[in-house]
Design an enzyme around this catalytic site. Structure first.
Site, PDB file in Angstrom:
ATOM      1  N   HIS A  95      -3.309 103.028  43.883  1.00  0.00           N
ATOM      2  CA  HIS A  95      -3.264 101.626  43.373  1.00  0.00           C
ATOM      3  C   HIS A  95      -3.988 102.425  42.143  1.00  0.00           C
ATOM      4  O   HIS A  95      -4.374 103.552  41.877  1.00  0.00           O
ATOM      5  CB  HIS A  95      -4.774 100.997  44.377  1.00  0.00           C
ATOM      6  N   GLU A 143       3.269  97.477  39.481  1.00  0.00           N
ATOM      7  CA  GLU A 143       1.434  96.744  39.240  1.00  0.00           C
ATOM      8  C   GLU A 143       1.922  97.727  37.671  1.00  0.00           C
ATOM      9  O   GLU A 143       0.834  98.534  37.095  1.00  0.00           O
ATOM     10  CB  GLU A 143       0.459  97.070  39.469  1.00  0.00           C
TER      11      GLU A 143
HETATM   12  O1  G3P Z   1      -3.741  95.079  43.940  1.00  0.00           O
HETATM   13  C1  G3P Z   1      -3.475  93.975  42.487  1.00  0.00           C
HETATM   14  C2  G3P Z   1      -4.572  93.633  41.945  1.00  0.00           C
HETATM   15  O2  G3P Z   1      -4.922  95.307  41.048  1.00  0.00           O
HETATM   16  C3  G3P Z   1      -4.453  92.848  40.664  1.00  0.00           C
HETATM   17  O3  G3P Z   1      -5.514  92.660  40.632  1.00  0.00           O
HETATM   18  O4  G3P Z   1      -6.646  90.628  39.593  1.00  0.00           O
HETATM   19  O5  G3P Z   1      -4.451  90.600  37.940  1.00  0.00           O
HETATM   20  O6  G3P Z   1      -4.811  90.211  40.106  1.00  0.00           O
HETATM   21  P1  G3P Z   1      -5.106  90.772  39.222  1.00  0.00           P
END
Ligand code: G3P
Length: 225
Positions: A95, A143
């Site tokens: 992550h 991400e």
């Molecule tokens: O693991 C998912 C996370 O990194 C996303 O964070 O707060 O943007 O939904 P957020």
């Protein structure tokens, strides 16, 4: 043919938010478990390691991270074997907030597979997504770090990173599923992510920090209709 809804996964990462620790993690897990049952959507909670055992009794659970240290004289490691013993069915790896080496990603994927657990390897770019796909994880989670916690959805702000990652990952290993995360806050964000070809999404702050997490999750699930 199984619909997008049945195929899709929503992973809720509780991170280290105060609202997602201990009994509060169990409360959020109950909300997710009830909605998973009523909607038929696969919903996975990813809590603090110390909450895996309690949360996994309520809803499907992934660890946020597992170490590649071997069984034995280890102190402070979170082993895939112990995550499994606590009831986890899989784990995130790499992550953006818990990055590990390429070797540890490769080892972690193989070890989770040997334990019949799923792996979700996080990648920040399509190129890294393609590289990690070579290790054969269950999922790649694309991400872009700059959108994490922003409330601005990757599926809206940067759709190309999703489509490009899917294209590159499928070219390397068609069996690897691609999900996306960062800023996912609504059913519309999730609908767009699925429309782009992803097989689900990760969310954290929109759910964990919400005044009404159940309403947020119902909206997310609604995006799969
Ligand atoms: O693991 C998912 C996370 O990194 C996303 O964070 O707060 O943007 O939904 P957020």
């Amino acid at each position: 043919m199984i619909g997008k809804r049945e195929m899709a996964l929503i992973l809720l990462n509780l991170k280290a938010y105060e609202q997602g620790i201990g009994e509060k993690a169990e409360t959020l897990a109950s909300i997710a478990g009830e909605l998973a049952k009523s909607s038929g959507v696969r919903i996975v909670i990813s809590p603090q390691a110390t909450d895996i055992a309690a949360v996994s009794k309520i809803v499907e659970t992934f660890a946020q991270h597992v170490d590649s240290a071997p069984l034995g004289a280890q102190t402070g490691s979170i082993l895939p074997e112990s995550a499994k013993a606590a009831g986890a069915t899989g784990s995130l790896l790499n992550h953006a907030e818990r990055q590990i080496s390429d070797d540890d990603i490769k080892t972690g994927v193989a070890r989770l597979k040997a334990l019949e657990m799923e792996s979700m390897v996080c990648a920040s770019t399509p190129e890294l997504a393609a590289k990690y796909a070579e290790y054969g994880p269950t999922y790649i989670a694309i991400e872009p770090p700059e959108l994490i916690g922003s409330g601005v959805s990757v599926s809206t702000a940067n759709p190309d990173i999703v489509t490009e990652s899917i294209e590159k990952v499928k070219a390397v290993n068609p069996s690897v599923k691609v999900v996306c995360g960062a800023g996912i806050s609504s059913g519309e964000d999730l609908r767009k992510a699925i429309e782009l070809g992803s097989e689900g999404a990760l969310a954290a702050s929109a759910f964990v920090k919400a005044d009404d997490p159940k309403a947020v999750l119902e909206d997310l699930v609604g995006g799969l209709k």
